[in-house]
Scaffold this active site. Structure first.
Site, PDB file in Angstrom:
ATOM      1  N   ARG A 112     -10.296   0.137   8.287  1.00 44.60           N
ATOM      2  CA  ARG A 112      -9.504  -0.257   8.502  1.00 44.60           C
ATOM      3  C   ARG A 112     -10.250  -1.327   9.767  1.00 44.60           C
ATOM      4  NH1 ARG A 112      -3.646   0.689   8.990  1.00 44.60           N
ATOM      5  NH2 ARG A 112      -2.824  -1.079   8.973  1.00 44.60           N
ATOM      6  N   ARG A 170      -0.295  -8.308  13.532  1.00 43.49           N
ATOM      7  CA  ARG A 170      -0.770  -7.413  12.409  1.00 43.49           C
ATOM      8  C   ARG A 170      -1.924  -8.289  11.740  1.00 43.49           C
ATOM      9  NH1 ARG A 170       4.142  -3.953  10.928  1.00 43.49           N
ATOM     10  NH2 ARG A 170       2.553  -2.777   9.451  1.00 43.49           N
ATOM     11  N   ARG A 178      10.563  -0.961  11.726  1.00 44.28           N
ATOM     12  CA  ARG A 178       9.528  -0.519  12.536  1.00 44.28           C
ATOM     13  C   ARG A 178       9.962  -1.085  13.595  1.00 44.28           C
ATOM     14  NH1 ARG A 178       4.766   1.504   8.311  1.00 44.28           N
ATOM     15  NH2 ARG A 178       3.577   0.070  10.068  1.00 44.28           N
ATOM     16  N   ARG A 198      11.563  -5.587   5.725  1.00 43.24           N
ATOM     17  CA  ARG A 198      11.543  -3.924   5.059  1.00 43.24           C
ATOM     18  C   ARG A 198      12.516  -3.252   6.321  1.00 43.24           C
ATOM     19  NH1 ARG A 198       5.843  -1.892   4.906  1.00 43.24           N
ATOM     20  NH2 ARG A 198       5.568  -2.327   7.145  1.00 43.24           N
ATOM     21  N   LYS A 236       0.785  -0.927   0.307  1.00 38.20           N
ATOM     22  CA  LYS A 236       0.024  -0.115   0.158  1.00 38.20           C
ATOM     23  C   LYS A 236       0.708   1.402   0.163  1.00 38.20           C
ATOM     24  CE  LYS A 236      -2.838  -0.340   3.896  1.00 38.20           C
ATOM     25  NZ  LYS A 236      -1.723  -2.139   3.928  1.00 38.20           N
TER      26      LYS A 236
END
Ligand code: AMP
Length: 204
Positions: A88, A163, A152, A122, A13
């Site tokens: 969400r 998540r 992160r 990531r 996204k």
């Protein structure tokens, strides 16, 4: 052009949002980025958001909804916007529908097996938000703006699992919600970045 980006964490996204926002010159509104900015600045909102984000849970609907509602009233949103990471939950989608319509919802679908690896590997730039994967980019700094890349806090294995579970339970039902409204378009998030973006341009 009023666009919503749906998709599991790691589907791409944020990556596609940057391209869409540049290409169509519409503001990219990422609720996750808004929370991270508040955490960086040590605000009360940041503290509250962090207590949920660190566990991979969602920040309460009423908090997120009022942030988005205020943001969409700003001058730069009058000709369109791109929402990334909002709504969400069904409650958020219903609240959004009370203050605006949506032209298109792009659902980026990627194989579940890919998501965990994409997120855990990531590295993101705290300056411009660009994101990289350790398997294809080994430099410590961002190619675009030179800042040191970070891992992160919520891209660790344990938080990523939670998540993804939250996505399945709370966010996936939005696909049906928007399909019923006739605005849903599906994009293949397994494709390389530029091919996925080409699909999106065709739709838009
Ligand atoms: P993201 O950068 O979109 O992956 O968001 C990071 C985290 O911010 C999420 O795991 C949530 O804790 C929080 N967050 C972002 N957007 C929302 C939202 N629309 N509703 C609730 N929590 C959110």
């Amino acid at each position: 052009m009023k666009v919503v980006l749906l998709g599991a964490p790691g589907a791409g996204k944020g990556t596609q949002a940057k391209r869409i926002s540049d290409f169509y010159a519409i503001p990219h509104i990422s609720t996750g980025d808004i929370f991270r900015e508040n955490i960086k600045n040590g605000t009360e909102l940041g503290q509250l958001a962090k207590s949920y984000m660190d566990k991979g849970q969602l920040v309460p609907d009423e908090v997120v909804v009022s942030i988005v509602e205020d943001r969409l009233k700003k001058e730069d949103c009058q000709k369109g916007w791109l929402l990334d990471g909002f709504p969400r939950t069904l409650e958020q989608a219903e609240s959004l529908a009370k203050f605006t319509d949506v032209d298109v919802v792009l659902d980026i679908e990627a194989d579940f097996g890919l998501l965990e690896d994409r997120l855990c590997g990531r590295r993101v730039c705290p300056g411009c938000g660009a994101s990289y994967h350790i398997s294809t980019y080994s430099k410590p700094d961002c190619e675009r703006c030179g800042q040191t890349l970070v891992h992160r806090d919520d891209d660790t294995k344990e938080v990523v699992r939670s998540r993804l579970e939250v996505y399945e339970k709370q966010t996936r039902p939005l696909i049906e919600y928007y399909a019923e409204k006739g605005v849903l378009k599906t994009v293949d998030g397994n494709l390389p970045i530029e091919e996925c973006f080409a699909q999106i341009r065709e739709i838009l």
